[in-house]
Enzyme design. Structure first.
Site, PDB file in Angstrom:
ATOM      1  N   ALA A  65       0.805  -1.178   0.043  1.00  0.00           N
ATOM      2  CA  ALA A  65       0.184   0.064  -0.095  1.00  0.00           C
ATOM      3  C   ALA A  65       1.069   1.217   0.064  1.00  0.00           C
ATOM      4  O   ALA A  65       1.976   1.310   0.252  1.00  0.00           O
ATOM      5  CB  ALA A  65      -0.943   0.042   1.449  1.00  0.00           C
ATOM      6  N   GLY A 109       0.494  -4.910   1.016  1.00  0.00           N
ATOM      7  CA  GLY A 109      -0.558  -5.002   0.206  1.00  0.00           C
ATOM      8  C   GLY A 109      -0.317  -5.566  -1.274  1.00  0.00           C
ATOM      9  O   GLY A 109      -1.195  -6.201  -1.750  1.00  0.00           O
ATOM     10  N   GLU A 112      -0.740  -9.314  -0.730  1.00  0.00           N
ATOM     11  CA  GLU A 112      -2.130  -9.344  -0.440  1.00  0.00           C
ATOM     12  C   GLU A 112      -3.128  -9.442  -1.792  1.00  0.00           C
ATOM     13  O   GLU A 112      -3.908 -10.076  -1.735  1.00  0.00           O
ATOM     14  CB  GLU A 112      -2.723  -8.490   0.748  1.00  0.00           C
ATOM     15  CG  GLU A 112      -1.940  -8.850   1.893  1.00  0.00           C
ATOM     16  CD  GLU A 112      -2.187  -7.539   3.063  1.00  0.00           C
ATOM     17  OE1 GLU A 112      -2.181  -6.307   2.755  1.00  0.00           O
ATOM     18  OE2 GLU A 112      -2.564  -7.931   4.122  1.00  0.00           O
ATOM     19  N   GLU A 132       4.914  -5.327   6.915  1.00  0.00           N
ATOM     20  CA  GLU A 132       4.320  -3.962   7.638  1.00  0.00           C
ATOM     21  C   GLU A 132       4.748  -3.976   9.269  1.00  0.00           C
ATOM     22  O   GLU A 132       4.772  -2.854   9.768  1.00  0.00           O
ATOM     23  CB  GLU A 132       2.736  -4.501   7.890  1.00  0.00           C
ATOM     24  CG  GLU A 132       1.900  -4.052   6.535  1.00  0.00           C
ATOM     25  CD  GLU A 132       1.944  -5.366   5.275  1.00  0.00           C
ATOM     26  OE1 GLU A 132       2.816  -6.298   5.959  1.00  0.00           O
ATOM     27  OE2 GLU A 132       1.225  -5.425   4.618  1.00  0.00           O
TER      28      GLU A 132
HETATM   29  N1  CO8 Z   1       4.670   3.393  -0.841  1.00  0.00           N
HETATM   30  C1  CO8 Z   1       4.916   4.273  -1.328  1.00  0.00           C
HETATM   31  N2  CO8 Z   1       6.110   4.436  -1.999  1.00  0.00           N
HETATM   32  C2  CO8 Z   1       6.860   3.352  -2.202  1.00  0.00           C
HETATM   33  C3  CO8 Z   1       6.668   2.080  -1.840  1.00  0.00           C
HETATM   34  C4  CO8 Z   1       5.336   2.088  -0.954  1.00  0.00           C
HETATM   35  N3  CO8 Z   1       5.153   0.839  -0.441  1.00  0.00           N
HETATM   36  N4  CO8 Z   1       7.359   1.188  -2.100  1.00  0.00           N
HETATM   37  C5  CO8 Z   1       8.339   1.943  -2.562  1.00  0.00           C
HETATM   38  N5  CO8 Z   1       8.066   3.305  -2.915  1.00  0.00           N
HETATM   39  C6  CO8 Z   1       8.618   4.187  -3.502  1.00  0.00           C
HETATM   40  C7  CO8 Z   1       9.779   4.727  -2.693  1.00  0.00           C
HETATM   41  O1  CO8 Z   1       9.473   5.593  -1.888  1.00  0.00           O
HETATM   42  C8  CO8 Z   1      10.816   5.229  -3.893  1.00  0.00           C
HETATM   43  O2  CO8 Z   1      10.330   6.592  -4.214  1.00  0.00           O
HETATM   44  P1  CO8 Z   1      11.253   8.019  -4.276  1.00  0.00           P
HETATM   45  O3  CO8 Z   1      12.238   7.551  -5.362  1.00  0.00           O
HETATM   46  O4  CO8 Z   1      10.326   8.940  -4.652  1.00  0.00           O
HETATM   47  O5  CO8 Z   1      11.879   7.993  -2.994  1.00  0.00           O
HETATM   48  C9  CO8 Z   1      10.488   4.268  -5.001  1.00  0.00           C
HETATM   49  O6  CO8 Z   1       9.360   3.823  -4.820  1.00  0.00           O
HETATM   50  C10 CO8 Z   1      11.675   3.497  -5.151  1.00  0.00           C
HETATM   51  O7  CO8 Z   1      11.741   2.700  -4.219  1.00  0.00           O
HETATM   52  P2  CO8 Z   1      13.081   2.449  -3.444  1.00  0.00           P
HETATM   53  O8  CO8 Z   1      14.035   3.329  -3.779  1.00  0.00           O
HETATM   54  O9  CO8 Z   1      12.970   1.930  -1.964  1.00  0.00           O
HETATM   55  O10 CO8 Z   1      13.741   0.986  -4.273  1.00  0.00           O
HETATM   56  P3  CO8 Z   1      14.725  -0.201  -3.525  1.00  0.00           P
HETATM   57  O11 CO8 Z   1      14.721  -0.928  -4.663  1.00  0.00           O
HETATM   58  O12 CO8 Z   1      15.823   0.474  -2.823  1.00  0.00           O
HETATM   59  O13 CO8 Z   1      13.761  -0.808  -2.536  1.00  0.00           O
HETATM   60  C11 CO8 Z   1      11.882  -1.987  -1.889  1.00  0.00           C
HETATM   61  C12 CO8 Z   1      12.692  -1.740  -2.824  1.00  0.00           C
HETATM   62  C13 CO8 Z   1      12.612  -2.968  -1.000  1.00  0.00           C
HETATM   63  C14 CO8 Z   1      10.668  -2.710  -2.296  1.00  0.00           C
HETATM   64  C15 CO8 Z   1      11.491  -0.585  -1.097  1.00  0.00           C
HETATM   65  O14 CO8 Z   1      11.073   0.263  -1.750  1.00  0.00           O
HETATM   66  C16 CO8 Z   1      10.319  -0.936   0.086  1.00  0.00           C
HETATM   67  O15 CO8 Z   1      11.007  -1.434   1.372  1.00  0.00           O
HETATM   68  N6  CO8 Z   1       9.104  -0.515   0.119  1.00  0.00           N
HETATM   69  C17 CO8 Z   1       8.275  -0.560   1.044  1.00  0.00           C
HETATM   70  C18 CO8 Z   1       7.616  -2.076   1.219  1.00  0.00           C
HETATM   71  C19 CO8 Z   1       6.693  -2.124   2.290  1.00  0.00           C
HETATM   72  O16 CO8 Z   1       6.832  -1.637   3.689  1.00  0.00           O
HETATM   73  N7  CO8 Z   1       5.432  -2.362   1.970  1.00  0.00           N
HETATM   74  C20 CO8 Z   1       4.304  -2.665   2.957  1.00  0.00           C
HETATM   75  C21 CO8 Z   1       3.612  -1.035   2.860  1.00  0.00           C
HETATM   76  S1  CO8 Z   1       2.234  -1.278   4.233  1.00  0.00           S
HETATM   77  C22 CO8 Z   1       1.074  -2.080   3.422  1.00  0.00           C
HETATM   78  O17 CO8 Z   1       1.161  -2.734   2.399  1.00  0.00           O
HETATM   79  C23 CO8 Z   1      -0.206  -2.413   4.189  1.00  0.00           C
HETATM   80  C24 CO8 Z   1      -1.204  -3.223   3.549  1.00  0.00           C
HETATM   81  C25 CO8 Z   1      -2.471  -2.959   3.854  1.00  0.00           C
HETATM   82  C26 CO8 Z   1      -3.607  -2.114   3.254  1.00  0.00           C
HETATM   83  C27 CO8 Z   1      -5.088  -2.500   3.506  1.00  0.00           C
HETATM   84  C28 CO8 Z   1      -5.543  -1.444   4.497  1.00  0.00           C
HETATM   85  C29 CO8 Z   1      -7.023  -1.846   5.139  1.00  0.00           C
END
Ligand code: CO8
Length: 258
Positions: A65, A109, A112, A132
């Site tokens: 998400a 997400g 999921e 998460e």
């Molecule tokens: N949300 C927003 N932006 C994101 C997300 C995300 N989940 N993941 C990556 N991005 C963005 C980064 O911020 C970055 O943007 P910017 O260049 O502007 O800084 C761009 O995508 C590229 O990402 P990275 O530079 O981080 O790329 P890497 O190759 O270094 O890393 C990863 C890749 C490992 C995937 C890393 O981006 C990461 O850890 N992302 C987050 C993963 C995460 O924590 N996911 C869980 C999110 S919470 C969730 O999903 C809850 C679901 C429940 C919903 C239901 C509600 C009822």
């Protein structure tokens, strides 16, 4: 309809929906989920479409998400808007089969969303995870529920409590994905599988989807009765007569969804 965060293509009987927010690794925001549900509903209602493939990019199916959209929200915001409740319900109401074709990250997400599909084909570079816990929250769209049913309690606890990623090989071994294919041919293979499903009778396709899904919602005795009654009911269709006649005449069945 023109979408901003997804790309939709219909070729023959297969609708392919590609998540398309490369700048955010396909992070799921409300806009994307709204467009996705709209496209899924259109595909469900389009008589030409018989199977749907949902995919992302080579680097990410979806990295979760959208953290930037959620980070400043309060409990009251989340609760009163029933955050992601509506897209979840809309997605689960789709009657045609949906195959997730997952390459790269399927996290939070994203994992999921893949599990909400009917089955998952993974590229050999796929990585699944429920990170998460690192954000101070828990999964909200099935990461503690569907994942536990797919991979069992021990692995679901491990993944949810540590936030570690599972690679494609482990995901297949654990029952999370049905097949692993080379990353280069992922979409091609998923579309070929979808085309195979599209050849079947839509009556049996939908009946199977409903029956398998029912196994998650009911007791074994009730589920088996439901399955048997649906089996009986299909003897009132032309496709059952055609399928069984074709077998005996050693030819390919020509189903007409009747
Ligand atoms: N949300 C927003 N932006 C994101 C997300 C995300 N989940 N993941 C990556 N991005 C963005 C980064 O911020 C970055 O943007 P910017 O260049 O502007 O800084 C761009 O995508 C590229 O990402 P990275 O530079 O981080 O790329 P890497 O190759 O270094 O890393 C990863 C890749 C490992 C995937 C890393 O981006 C990461 O850890 N992302 C987050 C993963 C995460 O924590 N996911 C869980 C999110 S919470 C969730 O999903 C809850 C679901 C429940 C919903 C239901 C509600 C009822």
């Amino acid at each position: 309809m023109a979408y901003e965060t997804i790309i939709v293509e219909v070729e023959d009987s297969v609708c392919t929906i590609k998540l398309n927010r490369p700048e955010a690794l396909n992070a799921l925001n409300s806009h994307l989920l709204g467009e996705l549900c709209d496209a899924l509903q259109a595909a469900d209602q389009n008589d030409k479409v018989r199977c749907i493939v949902l995919t992302g990019s080579a680097k990410a199916f979806a990295a979760g998400a959208d953290i930037k959209e959620m980070s400043e929200k309060s409990f009251v915001d989340m609760f009163l808007s029933d955050f992601f409740g509506e897209p979840h319900r809309d997605f689960m109401a789709i009657r045609k089969p949906i195959i997730a074709a997952v390459a790269g990250y399927a996290l939070g997400g994203g994992c999921e969303l893949a599990m909400m599909c009917d089955f998952i084909i993974a590229a050999d570079n796929a990585k699944f995870g429920q990170p998460e816990i690192n954000l101070g929250v828990i999964p909200g769209m099935g990461g503690t529920q569907r994942l536990t049913r797919f991979v069992g309690k021990s692995k679901a606890m491990d993944m949810n409590l540590t936030g570690r990623f599972m690679d494609a090989e482990e995901a297949e071994r654990s029952g999370l994905v049905s097949r692993v294919v080379p990353a280069k041919t992922l979409l091609e293979e998923a579309q070929a599988i979808a085309a195979k499903i599209a050849e079947k009778s839509m009556l049996t396709t939908i009946a199977i989807k409903e029956s398998v899904n029912r196994s998650y919602e009911t007791t074994m005795t009730e589920g088996l009765l439901y399955e048997r009654r649906v089996f009986h009911s299909l003897f009132n269709t032309e496709d059952q007569k055609e399928g069984m006649a074709a077998f005996q005449e050693k030819r390919q069945a020509q189903f007409r969804d009747r």
